[in-house]
Design an enzyme around this catalytic site. Structure first.
Site, PDB file in Angstrom:
ATOM      1  N   TYR A 132      -9.177   9.336  -9.989  1.00 23.96           N
ATOM      2  CA  TYR A 132      -8.953   8.119 -10.777  1.00 23.96           C
ATOM      3  C   TYR A 132      -8.668   8.570 -12.211  1.00 23.96           C
ATOM      4  CZ  TYR A 132     -10.225   3.302 -12.257  1.00 23.96           C
ATOM      5  OH  TYR A 132     -10.227   2.036 -12.770  1.00 23.96           O
ATOM      6  N   ARG A 185       2.945  -1.588 -16.174  1.00 26.92           N
ATOM      7  CA  ARG A 185       2.012  -1.204 -17.253  1.00 26.92           C
ATOM      8  C   ARG A 185       0.925  -0.340 -16.634  1.00 26.92           C
ATOM      9  NH1 ARG A 185      -3.342  -2.978 -18.165  1.00 26.92           N
ATOM     10  NH2 ARG A 185      -3.404  -0.935 -17.306  1.00 26.92           N
ATOM     11  N   LYS A 203      -7.335   3.137  -6.712  1.00 25.52           N
ATOM     12  CA  LYS A 203      -8.276   2.011  -6.697  1.00 25.52           C
ATOM     13  C   LYS A 203      -8.838   1.815  -5.283  1.00 25.52           C
ATOM     14  CE  LYS A 203      -7.697   0.316 -11.031  1.00 25.52           C
ATOM     15  NZ  LYS A 203      -8.666  -0.139 -12.023  1.00 25.52           N
ATOM     16  N   GLU A 274      -2.903  -5.476 -10.174  1.00 24.40           N
ATOM     17  CA  GLU A 274      -3.297  -4.322 -10.990  1.00 24.40           C
ATOM     18  C   GLU A 274      -2.123  -3.802 -11.806  1.00 24.40           C
ATOM     19  OE1 GLU A 274      -6.631  -2.958 -10.636  1.00 24.40           O
ATOM     20  OE2 GLU A 274      -6.004  -2.043 -12.524  1.00 24.40           O
ATOM     21  N   ASP A 275      -2.345  -3.613 -13.060  1.00 20.49           N
ATOM     22  CA  ASP A 275      -1.397  -2.954 -13.958  1.00 20.49           C
ATOM     23  C   ASP A 275      -0.017  -3.615 -13.974  1.00 20.49           C
ATOM     24  OD1 ASP A 275      -3.565  -1.425 -14.502  1.00 20.49           O
ATOM     25  OD2 ASP A 275      -2.617   0.503 -14.128  1.00 20.49           O
ATOM     26  N   ASP A 297      -7.459  -7.514 -11.971  1.00 25.75           N
ATOM     27  CA  ASP A 297      -8.485  -6.537 -12.348  1.00 25.75           C
ATOM     28  C   ASP A 297      -8.467  -6.224 -13.840  1.00 25.75           C
ATOM     29  OD1 ASP A 297     -10.486  -4.624 -11.873  1.00 25.75           O
ATOM     30  OD2 ASP A 297      -8.989  -3.035 -11.752  1.00 25.75           O
ATOM     31  N   ASP A 298      -7.274  -6.125 -14.424  1.00 24.28           N
ATOM     32  CA  ASP A 298      -7.177  -5.743 -15.842  1.00 24.28           C
ATOM     33  C   ASP A 298      -7.685  -6.849 -16.755  1.00 24.28           C
ATOM     34  OD1 ASP A 298      -5.825  -3.146 -15.477  1.00 24.28           O
ATOM     35  OD2 ASP A 298      -4.374  -4.434 -14.483  1.00 24.28           O
ATOM     36  N   ASN A 436      -6.981   3.836 -21.409  1.00 26.37           N
ATOM     37  CA  ASN A 436      -6.825   4.945 -20.472  1.00 26.37           C
ATOM     38  C   ASN A 436      -5.400   5.455 -20.516  1.00 26.37           C
ATOM     39  OD1 ASN A 436      -9.457   4.689 -19.315  1.00 26.37           O
ATOM     40  ND2 ASN A 436      -8.747   2.846 -18.256  1.00 26.37           N
ATOM     41  N   ASN A 480     -15.484   1.125 -17.455  1.00 27.83           N
ATOM     42  CA  ASN A 480     -14.284   0.995 -16.631  1.00 27.83           C
ATOM     43  C   ASN A 480     -14.511  -0.057 -15.551  1.00 27.83           C
ATOM     44  OD1 ASN A 480     -12.286   1.697 -14.422  1.00 27.83           O
ATOM     45  ND2 ASN A 480     -11.673   3.097 -16.057  1.00 27.83           N
TER      46      ASN A 480
HETATM   47  N1  LIG Z   1     -11.431   0.585 -19.243  1.00 24.18           N
HETATM   48  C1  LIG Z   1     -10.910  -0.268 -18.388  1.00 24.18           C
HETATM   49  O1  LIG Z   1     -11.516  -0.653 -17.380  1.00 24.18           O
HETATM   50  C2  LIG Z   1      -9.548  -0.795 -18.640  1.00 24.18           C
HETATM   51  C3  LIG Z   1      -8.767  -0.246 -19.580  1.00 24.18           C
HETATM   52  N2  LIG Z   1      -7.526  -0.750 -19.823  1.00 24.18           N
HETATM   53  C4  LIG Z   1      -6.723  -0.063 -20.801  1.00 24.18           C
HETATM   54  O2  LIG Z   1      -6.544  -0.898 -21.931  1.00 24.18           O
HETATM   55  C5  LIG Z   1      -5.286  -0.612 -22.529  1.00 24.18           C
HETATM   56  C6  LIG Z   1      -4.581  -1.914 -22.798  1.00 24.18           C
HETATM   57  O3  LIG Z   1      -4.325  -2.596 -21.603  1.00 24.18           O
HETATM   58  P1  LIG Z   1      -3.678  -4.067 -21.634  1.00 24.18           P
HETATM   59  O4  LIG Z   1      -4.520  -4.957 -22.443  1.00 24.18           O
HETATM   60  O5  LIG Z   1      -3.403  -4.463 -20.256  1.00 24.18           O
HETATM   61  O6  LIG Z   1      -2.313  -3.700 -22.343  1.00 24.18           O
HETATM   62  P2  LIG Z   1      -1.323  -4.539 -23.256  1.00 24.18           P
HETATM   63  O7  LIG Z   1      -0.131  -3.703 -23.442  1.00 24.18           O
HETATM   64  O8  LIG Z   1      -1.176  -5.903 -22.730  1.00 24.18           O
HETATM   65  O9  LIG Z   1      -2.096  -4.662 -24.640  1.00 24.18           O
HETATM   66  C7  LIG Z   1      -2.074  -3.707 -25.625  1.00 24.18           C
HETATM   67  C8  LIG Z   1      -2.260  -4.429 -26.930  1.00 24.18           C
HETATM   68  O10 LIG Z   1      -2.485  -3.495 -27.956  1.00 24.18           O
HETATM   69  C9  LIG Z   1      -1.687  -3.856 -29.080  1.00 24.18           C
HETATM   70  N3  LIG Z   1      -1.473  -2.648 -29.887  1.00 24.18           N
HETATM   71  C10 LIG Z   1      -0.778  -1.555 -29.566  1.00 24.18           C
HETATM   72  N4  LIG Z   1      -0.836  -0.668 -30.583  1.00 24.18           N
HETATM   73  C11 LIG Z   1      -1.611  -1.214 -31.532  1.00 24.18           C
HETATM   74  C12 LIG Z   1      -2.035  -0.788 -32.805  1.00 24.18           C
HETATM   75  N5  LIG Z   1      -1.675   0.384 -33.298  1.00 24.18           N
HETATM   76  N6  LIG Z   1      -2.819  -1.613 -33.517  1.00 24.18           N
HETATM   77  C13 LIG Z   1      -3.176  -2.819 -33.037  1.00 24.18           C
HETATM   78  N7  LIG Z   1      -2.796  -3.281 -31.842  1.00 24.18           N
HETATM   79  C14 LIG Z   1      -2.023  -2.483 -31.095  1.00 24.18           C
HETATM   80  C15 LIG Z   1      -0.413  -4.435 -28.466  1.00 24.18           C
HETATM   81  O11 LIG Z   1       0.275  -5.217 -29.380  1.00 24.18           O
HETATM   82  C16 LIG Z   1      -1.040  -5.248 -27.342  1.00 24.18           C
HETATM   83  O12 LIG Z   1      -1.499  -6.482 -27.812  1.00 24.18           O
HETATM   84  C17 LIG Z   1      -4.562   0.344 -21.584  1.00 24.18           C
HETATM   85  O13 LIG Z   1      -4.674   1.649 -22.079  1.00 24.18           O
HETATM   86  C18 LIG Z   1      -5.345   0.257 -20.302  1.00 24.18           C
HETATM   87  O14 LIG Z   1      -5.364   1.474 -19.600  1.00 24.18           O
HETATM   88  C19 LIG Z   1      -7.036  -1.840 -19.169  1.00 24.18           C
HETATM   89  C20 LIG Z   1      -7.775  -2.413 -18.195  1.00 24.18           C
HETATM   90  C21 LIG Z   1      -9.070  -1.886 -17.809  1.00 24.18           C
HETATM   91  C1  LIG Z   2      -8.878   0.925 -15.588  1.00 27.53           C
HETATM   92  C2  LIG Z   2      -7.687   0.126 -15.509  1.00 27.53           C
HETATM   93  O1  LIG Z   2      -7.586  -0.763 -14.674  1.00 27.53           O
HETATM   94  C3  LIG Z   2      -6.608   0.362 -16.433  1.00 27.53           C
HETATM   95  O2  LIG Z   2      -6.739   1.197 -17.328  1.00 27.53           O
HETATM   96  O3  LIG Z   2      -5.580  -0.300 -16.308  1.00 27.53           O
HETATM   97 MG   LIG Z   3      -5.601  -1.405 -14.433  1.00 19.61          MG
END
Ligand SMILES: NC(=O)C1=CN([C@@H]2O[C@H](COP(=O)(O)OP(=O)(O)OC[C@H]3O[C@@H](n4cnc5c(N)ncnc54)[C@H](O)[C@@H]3O)[C@@H](O)[C@H]2O)C=CC1
Ligand SMILES: CC(=O)C(=O)O
Ligand SMILES: [Mg+2]
Length: 575
Positions: A132, A185, A203, A274-275, A297-298, A436, A480
């Site tokens: 993962y 994404r 997953k 997802e994604d 999930d996100d 991530n 996560n």
């Molecule tokens: N830990 C976990 O379980 C999870 C982690 N993630 C991670 O979260 C991250 C974001 O995912 P999403 O929200 O789906 O993506 P997204 O692309 O929809 O959102 C990213 C946001 O960050 C903003 N952004 C980018 N650069 C920026 C900066 N320098 N300053 C301020 N804002 C900035 C963008 O404008 C956007 O609003 C990804 O890396 C993903 O892997 C997502 C889901 C679960």
């Molecule tokens: C963990 C997860 O779902 C993501 O980074 O998109």
């Molecule tokens: Mg995801």
């Protein structure tokens, strides 16, 4: 399309009611049925030895070797599974890079499913980062180059009008969990097209290892609708549909057709989106969540895990949850999903909806989102604050958030100045860097401890090794959604919940937070040790069953001893 989707779903519901007894029976005995199926396969000799679901390889006993025509096909020693695991770990640890270990483990999964899952379950802290995040990110980038054997199900625009037909090619009859992506994404890595299939595969491995859903009941799906990643399309080894992403109308029609086809072929399955790119993620959640058994999930899984981390942090800081101010960097699925669930949590803690919304602060690239901003995303609108425009750093000084959450997908966005400011306005600042894979984290664990003089309560989407600061060794937790979605899927499977609701995620967050022990908290962890993840998933599943019953969504009658019942459904890989 809306009408036809709901009518398909209504027909499926009606059929399932008419055949109530049969449906109930099949919900209660899926694994038993499957075991009978396995016995009926009646494999022999080399075919048995090379069947990944049935082989025991060197662990076949002398009697089995005699009975199944295996004599001569195996070396003399009858190995225990324990010894096989030792051999697996030895070979894996010799590999010089994480991606080589990923390839090795994937090959093991294709060779001997039970050995793979036993190894993963018993060594979850070592194996999960290889199967993962973060390694799966690299595996997706290189997917077309390291590809060895097809896994999962691929749907392309050329399958339009025939998705229900081609779903019949999938060999399993009893799918309970479908993880689907369109690869647009992938983690914080952007549009990876069909290479994104690594994510549903990863997953699914977590569903099996962390919640004991049977591998044969899980299905990774890639909706390969093209990619706008030109470098990928120009890669001669690229395996996906080699076109730009299809137009919006065709895309929506394809997703609709897929969701409908699933209702016909696998009416018991929960669909995990997802994604997907954030606008699509929200669109499909709104479109399907009240109609079919599905979740994103996100948005929702991430929200629950993040909220759980915040709940646990209150046990360390001594603050009341209802008093918190929470700041988000990023306005995507992860951040806005978390804010929406936090509103429910605040309301449950006694705040009004409007009061709850005022506790949540959003920062984008230009700074704090206020009433002066234009073009605010619809899901962020409830959180616009009547505050003077200011930069990210100024917003921390002025608002003094108790919790800072990063969901940008951009490395280094929590720089030294930001972390120091959080530490200046909090005795124990709470920082959750969700992005991530590791290369995209807002800050590393080491940076967070250094820049806060060891005072931070830190969690991150991808795992970090323990960090020594002064005389203390901190074990940063992994925030996560892997702590959430497996338990949700198990609970929905166990209860046959007709829909997956927001209250299931709120309850999952509460349960997850309650599983964290005092000693884990002392080590600086706001989540339970991964080694306990199956028990955590079981507890979440039981809570989900209770919500399903209370909300009148459970299609399966549930016994009083929910825990024993759910445990009896959980796959335990053994010979
Ligand atoms: N830990 C976990 O379980 C999870 C982690 N993630 C991670 O979260 C991250 C974001 O995912 P999403 O929200 O789906 O993506 P997204 O692309 O929809 O959102 C990213 C946001 O960050 C903003 N952004 C980018 N650069 C920026 C900066 N320098 N300053 C301020 N804002 C900035 C963008 O404008 C956007 O609003 C990804 O890396 C993903 O892997 C997502 C889901 C679960
Ligand atoms: C963990 C997860 O779902 C993501 O980074 O998109
Ligand atoms: Mg995801």
């Amino acid at each position: 399309m809306e009408t036809s989707l709901s009518s398909v779903f209504r027909i499926v519901q009606l059929c399932s009611k008419l055949s109530g007894f049969v449906a109930y029976w099949s919900w209660q005995t899926p694994l038993a049925i499957r075991e009978i199926g396995i016995k009926m396969k009646n494999l022999y000799g080399k075919a048995l030895l090379t069947d990944p679901g049935l082989t025991k390889s060197t662990a076949f006993t002398r009697e089995e070797r005699e009975r199944f025509g295996l004599r001569g096909l195996l070396p003399y020693e009858v190995a225990s599974m324990h010894k096989q695991i030792e051999r697996v770990l030895g070979s894996m640890r010799c590999k010089s890079s994480a991606i080589e270990k990923y390839i090795f483990l994937n090959a093991l999964l294709e060779r001997n499913q039970r050995l793979f899952y036993r190894t993963m379950i018993d060594h979850i802290e070592e194996i999960m980062p290889l199967v993962y995040t973060p390694t799966v990110g690299e595996a997706c980038k290189k997917f077309a180059h390291i590809f060895r054997k097809p896994q999962g199900f691929y749907i392309t625009p050329e399958d339009r009008g025939e998705i229900a037909t081609i779903l019949r090619n999938w060999p399993e009859e009893d799918i309970r969990v479908i993880v689907v992506t369109d690869g647009e994404r992938i983690l914080g890595l952007g549009d990876l097209g069909a290479n994104g299939m690594g994510i549903p595969i990863g997953k699914v491995a977590l569903y099996v290892a962390c919640a004991g859903i049977h591998p044969a009941q899980c299905m990774p799906v890639m909706l390969d609708v093209g990619t706008n990643n030109v470098a990928l399309r120009e890669d001669p080894l690229y395996l996906g549909y080699p076109h730009p992403r299809i137009d919006a109308a065709t895309y929506r029609a394809l997703v609709d057709e897929f969701v409908q086809a699933v209702q016909l072929r696998y009416p018991h399955a929960v669909i995990q989106f997802e994604d997907f790119l954030t606008p699509h993620a929200f669109e499909f959640l709104e479109r399907y969540n009240g109609q079919v058994r599905c979740f994103n999930d996100d948005i929702q899984g991430t929200a629950a895990v993040t909220l759980a981390g915040i709940y646990t942090s209150c046990r360390i800081t001594g603050k009341q949850f209802a008093d918190l101010n929470i700041m988000f960097l990023g306005t995507g699925s992860a951040a806005s999903g978390t804010a929406e669930l936090a509103v429910d949590a605040f309301v449950k803690a006694g705040l009004s909806n409007a009061e709850a919304q005022r506790r949540l602060w959003f920062i984008d690239r230009k700074g704090l989102i206020t009433t002066a901003n234009e073009n605010i995303k619809p899901r962020i609108k409830p959180f616009i604050q009547a505050h003077a425009a200011c930069s990210f750093a100024e917003a921390i000084d002025e608002i003094k958030p108790d919790v800072l959450i990063g969901a940008t997908g951009v490395a280094g966005t929590f720089n030294e100045a930001i972390v120091r400011r959080m530490a200046a306005v909090n005795e124990r600042p709470v920082i959750i860097a969700l992005s991530n894979p590791t290369s995209h984290t807002e800050c590393t664990a080491e940076q967070a401890y250094q820049w806060s003089d060891g005072r931070v309560i830190f969690a991150s989407g991808s795992p970090f090794d323990p960090v020594r600061y002064g005389d203390t060794v901190f074990k940063p937790a992994q925030g996560n959604n892997a702590y959430i979605f497996p338990g949700i899927g198990l609970g929905v499977t166990a209860s046959a919940a007709r829909l997956v609701t927001q209250s299931m995620f709120l309850t999952a967050a509460e349960v997850l937070a309650n599983t964290v022990t005092e000693s884990e908290i002392r080590n600086g962890s706001v989540y339970p040790a991964l080694t306990r993840v199956r028990d955590v998933s079981l507890a979440i599943a039981a809570a989900v069953c209770r919500v399903a019953m209370n909300e009148g969504l459970a299609e399966s009658a549930l016994p009083e001893d929910l825990n024993s019942y759910i445990r009896s459904l959980m796959y335990e890989p053994d010979y």
